[in-house]
Design a protein around this motif. Sequence first.
Motif, PDB file in Angstrom:
ATOM      1  N   SER A 277      67.515  57.227 -39.969  1.00  0.00           N
ATOM      2  CA  SER A 277      66.061  57.059 -40.091  1.00  0.00           C
ATOM      3  C   SER A 277      65.647  56.411 -41.406  1.00  0.00           C
ATOM      4  O   SER A 277      64.517  55.932 -41.532  1.00  0.00           O
TER       5      SER A 277
ATOM      6  N   GLU B  42      61.700  46.586 -38.709  1.00  0.00           N
ATOM      7  CA  GLU B  42      60.422  45.980 -38.342  1.00  0.00           C
ATOM      8  C   GLU B  42      60.595  45.218 -37.037  1.00  0.00           C
ATOM      9  O   GLU B  42      61.726  44.959 -36.597  1.00  0.00           O
TER      10      GLU B  42
ATOM     11  N   VAL C 254      55.151  46.239 -38.956  1.00  0.00           N
ATOM     12  CA  VAL C 254      55.583  46.063 -40.339  1.00  0.00           C
ATOM     13  C   VAL C 254      56.814  46.928 -40.639  1.00  0.00           C
ATOM     14  O   VAL C 254      57.039  47.957 -39.993  1.00  0.00           O
ATOM     15  N   ALA C 255      57.590  46.500 -41.630  1.00  0.00           N
ATOM     16  CA  ALA C 255      58.808  47.233 -42.010  1.00  0.00           C
ATOM     17  C   ALA C 255      58.473  48.659 -42.440  1.00  0.00           C
ATOM     18  O   ALA C 255      57.532  48.885 -43.192  1.00  0.00           O
ATOM     19  N   HIS C 256      59.252  49.593 -41.950  1.00  0.00           N
ATOM     20  CA  HIS C 256      58.995  51.009 -42.224  1.00  0.00           C
ATOM     21  C   HIS C 256      60.275  51.793 -41.983  1.00  0.00           C
ATOM     22  O   HIS C 256      61.218  51.297 -41.364  1.00  0.00           O
ATOM     23  N   ASN C 257      60.296  53.020 -42.471  1.00  0.00           N
ATOM     24  CA  ASN C 257      61.347  53.948 -42.070  1.00  0.00           C
ATOM     25  C   ASN C 257      60.683  55.274 -41.727  1.00  0.00           C
ATOM     26  O   ASN C 257      59.454  55.350 -41.652  1.00  0.00           O
ATOM     27  N   HIS C 258      61.487  56.298 -41.491  1.00  0.00           N
ATOM     28  CA  HIS C 258      60.913  57.527 -40.942  1.00  0.00           C
ATOM     29  C   HIS C 258      61.313  58.739 -41.783  1.00  0.00           C
ATOM     30  O   HIS C 258      62.378  59.340 -41.551  1.00  0.00           O
TER      31      HIS C 258
ATOM     32  N   GLY D 147      51.849  40.123 -31.563  1.00  0.00           N
ATOM     33  CA  GLY D 147      51.934  41.489 -32.070  1.00  0.00           C
ATOM     34  C   GLY D 147      53.225  41.678 -32.843  1.00  0.00           C
ATOM     35  O   GLY D 147      54.247  41.044 -32.557  1.00  0.00           O
ATOM     36  N   SER D 148      53.199  42.554 -33.833  1.00  0.00           N
ATOM     37  CA  SER D 148      54.384  42.810 -34.656  1.00  0.00           C
ATOM     38  C   SER D 148      54.262  44.217 -35.218  1.00  0.00           C
ATOM     39  O   SER D 148      53.247  44.882 -35.031  1.00  0.00           O
TER      40      SER D 148
ATOM     41  N   TYR E 256      58.414  44.347 -50.260  1.00  0.00           N
ATOM     42  CA  TYR E 256      58.901  45.566 -49.622  1.00  0.00           C
ATOM     43  C   TYR E 256      59.304  46.622 -50.644  1.00  0.00           C
ATOM     44  O   TYR E 256      59.970  46.320 -51.638  1.00  0.00           O
TER      45      TYR E 256
ATOM     46  N   ARG F  38      53.720  40.238 -48.663  1.00  0.00           N
ATOM     47  CA  ARG F  38      54.064  41.669 -48.658  1.00  0.00           C
ATOM     48  C   ARG F  38      55.424  41.844 -49.325  1.00  0.00           C
ATOM     49  O   ARG F  38      56.424  41.280 -48.873  1.00  0.00           O
TER      50      ARG F  38
ATOM     51  N   MET G 250      62.290  59.554 -48.386  1.00  0.00           N
ATOM     52  CA  MET G 250      62.729  60.096 -47.091  1.00  0.00           C
ATOM     53  C   MET G 250      62.462  61.593 -47.001  1.00  0.00           C
ATOM     54  O   MET G 250      62.246  62.125 -45.926  1.00  0.00           O
TER      55      MET G 250
ATOM     56  N   LEU H 214      65.069  50.763 -43.245  1.00  0.00           N
ATOM     57  CA  LEU H 214      63.819  50.052 -42.983  1.00  0.00           C
ATOM     58  C   LEU H 214      64.015  49.099 -41.809  1.00  0.00           C
ATOM     59  O   LEU H 214      65.025  48.390 -41.735  1.00  0.00           O
TER      60      LEU H 214
ATOM     61  N   HIS I  15      54.842  49.473 -49.547  1.00  0.00           N
ATOM     62  CA  HIS I  15      54.863  48.036 -49.808  1.00  0.00           C
ATOM     63  C   HIS I  15      53.680  47.636 -50.691  1.00  0.00           C
ATOM     64  O   HIS I  15      52.671  48.335 -50.745  1.00  0.00           O
TER      65      HIS I  15
ATOM     66  N   ARG J 281      64.388  44.013 -36.406  1.00  0.00           N
ATOM     67  CA  ARG J 281      65.100  43.580 -37.609  1.00  0.00           C
ATOM     68  C   ARG J 281      65.328  44.780 -38.519  1.00  0.00           C
ATOM     69  O   ARG J 281      64.379  45.473 -38.894  1.00  0.00           O
TER      70      ARG J 281
ATOM     71  N   PRO K  97      56.986  39.066 -35.092  1.00  0.00           N
ATOM     72  CA  PRO K  97      55.932  38.693 -34.138  1.00  0.00           C
ATOM     73  C   PRO K  97      56.514  38.284 -32.788  1.00  0.00           C
ATOM     74  O   PRO K  97      57.482  37.520 -32.710  1.00  0.00           O
TER      75      PRO K  97
ATOM     76  N   LEU L  93      66.606  46.025 -42.175  1.00  0.00           N
ATOM     77  CA  LEU L  93      66.743  45.450 -43.510  1.00  0.00           C
ATOM     78  C   LEU L  93      67.919  46.087 -44.246  1.00  0.00           C
ATOM     79  O   LEU L  93      68.158  47.293 -44.128  1.00  0.00           O
TER      80      LEU L  93
ATOM     81  N   ARG M 216      46.315  35.063 -39.380  1.00  0.00           N
ATOM     82  CA  ARG M 216      45.416  35.335 -38.240  1.00  0.00           C
ATOM     83  C   ARG M 216      44.186  34.450 -38.263  1.00  0.00           C
ATOM     84  O   ARG M 216      43.183  34.765 -37.630  1.00  0.00           O
TER      85      ARG M 216
ATOM     86  N   LEU N 252      51.551  37.595 -40.708  1.00  0.00           N
ATOM     87  CA  LEU N 252      50.972  36.627 -39.776  1.00  0.00           C
ATOM     88  C   LEU N 252      49.627  36.084 -40.250  1.00  0.00           C
ATOM     89  O   LEU N 252      48.766  36.843 -40.684  1.00  0.00           O
TER      90      LEU N 252
ATOM     91  N   GLU O 239      57.732  39.021 -47.503  1.00  0.00           N
ATOM     92  CA  GLU O 239      57.402  38.216 -46.319  1.00  0.00           C
ATOM     93  C   GLU O 239      55.974  37.719 -46.453  1.00  0.00           C
ATOM     94  O   GLU O 239      55.214  38.223 -47.283  1.00  0.00           O
TER      95      GLU O 239
END
Lengths: 223, 216
Positions: free
Chosen positions: B191, B196, B118-122, B115-116, A149, A147, A156, B194, A173, B149, B199, B151, A198, A196, A193
Amino acid sequence: MNAPAAAPVPIFATPFAALPLAVPAALNEALAALLAARATEEQRDPETPPDPLCYRSREDLFDWSAEPVAALRREMLGALCAVVRATNLGAPGEFDRLTVQARARFALIRPDGGLPAASLPLASWCAIYCVAAPPGPSARPLSGVLRLYEPRLGSMFMDAANWRLRPPFAGGHHTWQPVAGQMAAFPAWVAHEIALNRTDQDLVLVIARVRFANPGQESAPPW
Amino acid sequence: MVSAPLEIIPGFAVPFAETRLAPCERLNRELEALFLARETDEYRNPTPSHLPQAELFESRFNLFRWPEPCVQELRAFVLDCVARTVLETTRVPAAELARLRMHNHTWYHVTRYAGSFVAHNHPLASWSAVYCVRAGEAVPGQPGSGLLRFLDPRWGAGSYLDAGNRSLRTAFAFGARELRLEEGQLIVFPSYVLHEVSPFYGRDVRITVATNCWFS
């Protein structure tokens, strides 16, 4: 009123290439066996804490003399050079005078393991070759994907006129599903990255950072 | 030669606020019981922005409209901290802030083994916050489990490293910032950053509440 024809062009494009390498299946199998055998404590990357679900080797893989590794190095760097030629300006022959410098490691992504996000310093390009990729479960389409980024934060502010931009303008992404025998190449500054894994088998990758030097150029800082 | 005074200033600083609710044990246990009881399709986010995982439950975004006293107690704490962050980081006077309407989308996550997020923003929010209800088991040998985390938004800035910038002090350093949240801990951040969740490998659950805020 006649609207003028609109022909938008991408102005901040990031190159990404996925391409098959001329690596015979037998060589891949030999590589997989060799890397598995050398996934030892001594060979583990000393810069990162041990992770039982992801083995990262030292970044000296391309220094190994074993023939499967030497063959892979030739193929990876040859393919990367083709990508670099395709994305750079330069007179014919100019590129051939450059010196290629590369560091590489291998990673064994165990079941339920992944590689956290990173970008690679002191290099212009990153190349990731897939030695072995177990088939992912259909319900897990993002298992083990690379992935990359999205670096742009312009999204935004979002409204009806920009939330569904078409490629190559769309944000978000980018993912690439590793396939044995294939390689991805992209600028080393792009954070990436491995999601995971799976599946119930190891995902085996070789990750290289590569830079190019002009003849007589003062050496870059040490890796 | 006399050295001229040198002032180092953060030129492109990203504000993060960190605080703790104390005591938090009673509230967190009430929240945990409520959240686990409502880990159902009725309360699940029906339009997730990312591919859902079986290991992670995401609630609808209306959490702070729930009338339960424990939720309202958390709402008061979280939104007050966001408002204080705005006051500390902007030139908005308190009286003016009090006249603004503060909106929020708020939800909770329950994360189980592997569970995890993914990197994101708002988009369309100015401030976001994450509150930790339950940190989840810390797994020996897995220091990267369940980290929040953030970024570095200065993409590519750390691509060139030498002895002059390889070991920048924390405020200026390149790279991601990682936090293992503790129960009662609240992080407020812009916001656009980024972020995340790595896991989570605990055998129990990790529970957090997240909010996005905007003002009108």
